[in-house]
Design a protein around this motif. Structure first.
Motif, short mmCIF file in Angstrom:
data_model
loop_
_atom_site.label_atom_id
_atom_site.label_comp_id
_atom_site.label_asym_id
_atom_site.label_seq_id
_atom_site.Cartn_x
_atom_site.Cartn_y
_atom_site.Cartn_z
N ALA A 1 19.26 45.21 39.92
CA ALA A 1 18.37 43.90 40.25
C ALA A 1 16.94 43.95 40.70
O ALA A 1 16.65 44.53 41.85
CB ALA A 1 19.22 43.14 41.38
N ASP A 2 16.27 43.94 39.60
CA ASP A 2 14.73 44.00 39.96
C ASP A 2 13.98 42.80 40.30
O ASP A 2 13.07 42.54 40.34
CB ASP A 2 14.14 44.60 38.77
CG ASP A 2 14.44 45.90 38.28
OD1 ASP A 2 14.73 46.68 39.28
OD2 ASP A 2 14.42 46.35 37.11
N GLY B 1 28.96 39.50 49.82
CA GLY B 1 29.70 40.70 49.46
C GLY B 1 29.90 40.89 47.89
O GLY B 1 30.71 41.67 47.73
N ILE B 2 29.69 39.96 46.92
CA ILE B 2 30.07 39.98 45.61
C ILE B 2 29.53 41.16 44.91
O ILE B 2 30.39 41.75 44.03
CB ILE B 2 29.55 38.78 44.92
CG1 ILE B 2 30.09 38.66 43.49
CG2 ILE B 2 28.06 38.82 44.78
CD1 ILE B 2 31.55 38.35 43.52
N VAL B 3 28.29 41.81 45.14
CA VAL B 3 27.96 43.10 44.53
C VAL B 3 28.42 44.24 44.87
O VAL B 3 28.71 44.50 46.15
CB VAL B 3 26.37 43.11 44.73
CG1 VAL B 3 26.07 44.45 44.27
CG2 VAL B 3 25.66 42.11 44.34
N GLY B 4 29.42 44.88 44.11
CA GLY B 4 30.31 45.99 44.49
C GLY B 4 31.67 45.56 44.74
O GLY B 4 32.66 46.32 44.85
N ASP C 1 24.94 40.06 35.56
CA ASP C 1 23.67 39.63 34.61
C ASP C 1 24.55 39.17 33.22
O ASP C 1 24.09 38.05 32.80
CB ASP C 1 22.82 40.78 34.23
CG ASP C 1 21.83 40.32 33.36
OD1 ASP C 1 20.92 39.41 33.65
OD2 ASP C 1 21.71 40.99 32.31
N THR C 2 25.36 39.87 32.91
CA THR C 2 26.14 39.30 31.66
C THR C 2 26.95 38.18 31.95
O THR C 2 26.78 37.22 31.21
CB THR C 2 27.12 40.44 31.40
OG1 THR C 2 26.24 41.62 30.83
CG2 THR C 2 28.00 40.00 30.02
N ASP D 1 16.60 37.29 39.87
CA ASP D 1 16.38 36.81 41.17
C ASP D 1 17.68 36.67 41.96
O ASP D 1 17.77 37.19 43.18
CB ASP D 1 15.32 35.83 41.12
CG ASP D 1 14.01 36.02 40.64
OD1 ASP D 1 13.74 37.27 40.60
OD2 ASP D 1 13.26 35.26 40.21
N VAL D 2 18.52 35.97 41.20
CA VAL D 2 19.61 35.59 42.05
C VAL D 2 20.64 36.87 42.26
O VAL D 2 21.27 37.02 43.37
CB VAL D 2 20.58 34.77 41.22
CG1 VAL D 2 22.10 34.63 41.54
CG2 VAL D 2 19.91 33.28 41.16
N ILE D 3 20.54 37.90 41.35
CA ILE D 3 21.51 39.06 41.76
C ILE D 3 20.68 39.72 42.82
O ILE D 3 21.34 40.20 43.55
CB ILE D 3 21.48 39.97 40.40
CG1 ILE D 3 22.29 39.33 39.29
CG2 ILE D 3 22.07 41.35 40.59
CD1 ILE D 3 22.22 39.94 37.95
N ALA D 4 19.44 39.76 42.89
CA ALA D 4 18.81 40.58 44.06
C ALA D 4 19.06 39.78 45.30
O ALA D 4 19.35 40.11 46.38
CB ALA D 4 17.01 40.47 43.70
#
Length: 128
Positions: free
Chosen positions: A27-28, A60-63, A91-92, A119-122
């Motif tokens: 996430a950039d 906690g969604i990421v991971g 992203d996909t 931005d949302v992923i960040a």
């Protein structure tokens, strides 16, 4: 031995670092901007831990593995998806959820702009 002014060990470090990161998305984006964009998601998803709405909590969604919140009733399609939500997978998915997981209950059409998705992923990455 030197390569472009670097010792062999330093050169190997740079090469291995480039190889290690070349196949992974990250996430950039701007987490603050992502929090604003997340308002589109907040009708159905909470950023708070343990708070499910129409959709599951995204805290906690990421991971986290897909369809893994015990007290949420996921669609059979999402249960069968069987992925880990990393930046690349998010992203996909966020580009076009219904084409990535046909049969999902999620009606959101996706975020078509890459910057919005990043931005949302960040922002989601901060929810720990």
């Amino acid at each position: 031995m030197r390569w472009m002014g670097f010792t062999a060990a330093a050169a190997a470090f740079f090469v291995l670092g480039a190889v290690a990161t070349s196949g992974t998305a990250r996430a950039d984006g701007d987490a603050t901007a992502g929090q604003v964009i997340f308002k589109k998601c907040a009708l159905c998803h909470s950023p708070d831990t343990g708070v499910n709405k129409i959709g599951p909590s995204l805290h906690g969604i990421v991971g986290r593995h897909s369809a893994s919140i015990a007290n949420f009733n996921y669609s059979p399609a999402m249960k069968a998806f069987d992925k880990t939500w990393d930046a690349a997978q998010l992203d996909t998915y966020l580009t076009d959820p219904k084409s990535v997981v046909p049969g999902t209950k999620m009606i959101f059409p996706g975020l078509k702009e890459e910057k919005d998705r990043q931005d949302v992923i960040a922002y989601l990455s901060t929810l720990k």
